[in-house]
Write a protein that holds these residues in place. Structure first.
Motif, PDB file in Angstrom:
ATOM      1  N   GLY A  62       0.799  -1.225   0.000  1.00 26.55           N
ATOM      2  CA  GLY A  62       0.000   0.000   0.000  1.00 26.55           C
ATOM      3  C   GLY A  62       0.830   1.273   0.000  1.00 26.55           C
ATOM      4  N   TYR A  63       2.134   1.143   0.265  1.00 18.98           N
ATOM      5  CA  TYR A  63       3.005   2.322   0.173  1.00 18.98           C
ATOM      6  C   TYR A  63       3.418   2.564  -1.285  1.00 18.98           C
ATOM      7  CZ  TYR A  63       2.902   2.961   5.153  1.00 18.98           C
ATOM      8  OH  TYR A  63       2.462   3.221   6.428  1.00 18.98           O
ATOM      9  N   ASP A  64       2.740   1.884  -2.182  1.00 18.56           N
ATOM     10  CA  ASP A  64       2.876   2.094  -3.622  1.00 18.56           C
ATOM     11  C   ASP A  64       1.465   2.393  -4.116  1.00 18.56           C
ATOM     12  OD1 ASP A  64       2.459  -0.590  -2.633  1.00 18.56           O
ATOM     13  OD2 ASP A  64       2.676  -1.394  -4.653  1.00 18.56           O
ATOM     14  N   ASN A 102       6.717  10.768  -1.640  1.00 20.12           N
ATOM     15  CA  ASN A 102       8.023  10.695  -2.303  1.00 20.12           C
ATOM     16  C   ASN A 102       7.922   9.923  -3.615  1.00 20.12           C
ATOM     17  OD1 ASN A 102      11.019  10.685  -2.555  1.00 20.12           O
ATOM     18  ND2 ASN A 102      10.652   8.494  -2.398  1.00 20.12           N
ATOM     19  N   HIS A 103       6.985   8.974  -3.647  1.00 16.16           N
ATOM     20  CA  HIS A 103       6.863   8.098  -4.819  1.00 16.16           C
ATOM     21  C   HIS A 103       5.422   7.661  -4.975  1.00 16.16           C
ATOM     22  CE1 HIS A 103       8.146   5.870  -1.156  1.00 16.16           C
ATOM     23  NE2 HIS A 103       7.053   5.191  -1.414  1.00 16.16           N
ATOM     24  N   CYS A 104       5.091   7.190  -6.165  1.00 18.40           N
ATOM     25  CA  CYS A 104       3.777   6.578  -6.346  1.00 18.40           C
ATOM     26  C   CYS A 104       4.024   5.129  -6.769  1.00 18.40           C
ATOM     27  CB  CYS A 104       2.955   7.353  -7.379  1.00 18.40           C
ATOM     28  SG  CYS A 104       3.699   7.432  -9.012  1.00 18.40           S
ATOM     29  N   ILE A 201       3.381  11.589   7.481  1.00 21.92           N
ATOM     30  CA  ILE A 201       4.036  11.844   6.206  1.00 21.92           C
ATOM     31  C   ILE A 201       5.231  10.912   6.037  1.00 21.92           C
ATOM     32  CG2 ILE A 201       5.136  13.613   4.766  1.00 21.92           C
ATOM     33  CD1 ILE A 201       2.852  14.899   7.270  1.00 21.92           C
ATOM     34  N   ASP A 202       5.099  10.082   5.012  1.00 24.70           N
ATOM     35  CA  ASP A 202       6.013   8.977   4.757  1.00 24.70           C
ATOM     36  C   ASP A 202       7.307   9.434   4.077  1.00 24.70           C
ATOM     37  OD1 ASP A 202       6.103   5.883   4.375  1.00 24.70           O
ATOM     38  OD2 ASP A 202       6.558   6.632   2.375  1.00 24.70           O
ATOM     39  N   ALA A 203       8.417   8.881   4.520  1.00 27.21           N
ATOM     40  CA  ALA A 203       9.705   8.958   3.800  1.00 27.21           C
ATOM     41  C   ALA A 203       9.991  10.328   3.192  1.00 27.21           C
ATOM     42  CB  ALA A 203       9.715   7.893   2.697  1.00 27.21           C
TER      43      ALA A 203
END
Ligand code: GLC
Length: 569
Positions: A62-64, A102-104, A201-203
């Motif tokens: 889910g972090y993608d 930071n990324h998708c 807020i991630d990374a």
């Protein structure tokens, strides 16, 4: 320090896939969370951080993210999410979403369009960079191993790469591009407008890139590469403009609570990142994790014992002390093994240890985050086969251990101790099949001890870890002391090794928190204590395991795992 609506609240993290499954498909979901809101309310939770529930291929659980403004069908839909928000509000619980900016995902339409046409607008949302001298643009190593650079899908024959500081399926977003930033503000505001009161807020440190993409000196991993985190640390002073703009265009609109996943925090950066004028409301205390992860592979990770853990925690407390910032103390999260199994010696990897460590943690200065299952004392799970693991990094580390010549048994033992899958096994609700998490087949192994380690058995046991956590939370909110626990100073107290102690202090009260993690009882002579004045006003507010206060002799005795909270004046 300005007083804020979230000061003094108790936060709780849900990893939705493993929390509670309402429809028997083996994955936790939003309806499952709704069904447990009363449980969370009874515990004393007021802020609920929900790890990503957006549509995702789940390469990194889910972090993608492949759609920032929707809910993955595995978890439910937007209508269920709105119900969760309103049901939570009825119970005075605010929802905090996870922002992965930071990324998708490589499945996001932006990336697909970008790869299909390198001259498209979307191509500018990513870092598409030419190779240097026939090699990749630089020598950075991604967080999950291997280079941060890969050939752009569909363009494998060309000398052009995309950057991914995490998995290949997580292309980095180009924050230099104002159009991309506008897209980001829109998506954050989408959730604010729905009623979300904050974000984790991630990374976030990874968003700054040096556009000349230089090499860094190789680090200790002996592969000629340097960890991407080293580049983040170098570029820390360039992040301000991005984060100020993010704050002004989004969070400030609704006085949101924000908590950053920020490593490498220094005295100077605390004020900049957190506090009244900081980019975020608060930051997690990830300092123990930083010490452990300064080694490249699990097999080199040091063993951290109570003193080491306390040292990290205390240093962080002192770092924030003289600023206008609050820290968020944690014992574990979805990226770490269970704290009880990690920071305590083997004889305390049980309910006794859970109560002892919980007592130590819950009275610290800041906004404590409890991770799902921590409140019942969940320990690490036994992983006995490579198939028991889900995490992409666990698989990478098994491969590394085997490559180093270890047997499969040794490899499983090492990876089993350090893997973040430990935090991701289902929450243990009762002693029925699959611990009451699902009526289907759970997506990840259920903890071996579920028959006696579960919420149901603890609810009615006055001596349980769960009831201890409830008492800790109630004490933190006790009218007479809540001001001291929220805003009071932290003061470290150094006693013998294995005895963890500190004070919370303000003009009105002095409170001692003390925990014994040694194999032998510990006796503390109160008459030597700097804040102890007389026995008349001294009170044992709460204790865990064996702890007895003898006020005739001004003596406190803590058994193995004994912990106490004493109001001295
Ligand atoms: C953060 C998340 C972690 C994820 C990584 C990449 O560290 O906590 O779970 O794998 O970012 O998004």
């Amino acid at each position: 320090m300005e007083h804020k609506w979230w000061h003094g609240k108790i936060a709780y993290q849900i990893y939705p896939k493993s929390f509670c499954d309402s429809n028997g498909d083996g994955f936790g979901d939003l309806q499952g969370i709704i069904s447990k809101l009363d449980y969370l309310h009874d515990l004393g939770v007021e802020l609920l951080w929900i790890s990503p529930v957006y549509p995702s291929p789940f390469v990194d659980q889910g972090y993608d993210i492949s759609d920032y403004c929707n809910i993955d069908p595995v978890f439910g839909d937007l209508a269920t999410f709105d119900r969760l928000l309103s049901e939570a509000k009825k119970r005075n619980i605010e929802i905090i979403m996870d922002l992965v900016l930071n990324h998708c995902s490589s499945e996001h339409p932006w990336f697909k369009k970008a790869c299909a046409d390198l001259n498209s607008e979307e191509a500018g949302y990513f870092y598409f960079v030419k190779g240097k001298d026939g090699k990749k643009p630089n020598n950075l190593r991604s967080y999950f191993g291997g280079s941060v650079w890969d050939k752009i899908p569909g363009h494998e024959q060309e000398d052009i790469y995309y950057s991914h500081y995490f998995a290949k399926a997580q292309p980095d977003l180009n924050w230099n591009n104002p159009k991309l930033r506008e897209e980001i503000f829109k998506l954050v505001n989408f959730w604010i407008d729905r009623g979300v009161r904050g974000f984790r807020i991630d990374a976030i440190l990874s968003i700054v890139k040096d556009l000349s993409f230089p090499d860094l000196p190789a680090d200790s991993a002996n592969d000629g590469m340097s960890h991407a985190a080293n580049m983040n640390a170098k570029l820390l002073d360039r992040i301000g403009p991005y984060l100020n703009e993010l704050k002004e265009r989004t969070f400030n609109r609704a006085d949101c609570f924000t908590v950053g996943e920020v490593l490498t925090v220094t005295k100077e950066s605390v004020k900049e990142f957190a506090g009244d004028h900081g980019y975020f409301s608060t930051l997690f205390d990830l300092s123990p994790r930083e010490v452990i992860e300064s080694h490249p592979h699990y097999v080199e990770f040091p063993t951290m014992m109570p003193d080491d853990y306390a040292r990290c925690v205390f240093n962080t407390q002192e770092l924030y002390q003289n600023t206008d910032a609050f820290v968020a103390p944690i014992m574990e999260n979805h990226d770490e093994p269970r704290g009880v199994s990690y920071y305590l010696p083997d004889y305390l990897r049980n309910a006794t240890g859970a109560k002892c460590l919980g007592t130590f943690l819950m009275m610290l200065r800041g906004i404590p985050f409890i991770y799902q299952g921590q409140e019942i004392g969940m320990t690490n799970t036994e992983f006995t086969s490579p198939d028991d693991f889900d995490d992409l990094y666990a698989k990478e580390e098994i491969r590394y251990c085997l490559e180093c010549g270890m047997s499969i048994e040794e490899s499983l033992k090492i990876v089993g101790r350090h893997t973040r899958d430990n935090a991701r096994t289902p929450v243990l609700w009762d002693d029925s099949a699959n611990a009451g998490f699902t009526t289907g087949k759970p997506w990840l192994k259920v903890h071996q001890d579920y028959q006696h380690l579960n919420v149901k058995s603890q609810l009615n046991d006055p001596d349980s870890v769960l009831n201890h956590y409830k008492k800790l939370i109630a004490l933190r909110k006790d009218e007479a002391l809540s001001e001291t626990f929220t805003y009071g100073k932290f003061e470290r107290l150094t006693l013998q090794s294995g005895v963890l102690a500190y004070y919370r202090v303000d003009d009105h009260h002095k409170v001692l928190i003390i925990a014994n993690t040694n194999t032998t009882p510990y006796s503390y002579d109160l008459s030597q204590d700097k804040y102890f004045k007389d026995s008349e006003h001294t009170q044992l507010k709460l204790s865990a395991n064996e702890a007895s206060l003898n006020l005739e002799q001004n003596n406190l005795v803590l058994g193995v795992g004994g912990a106490a909270i004493i109001q001295l004046s």
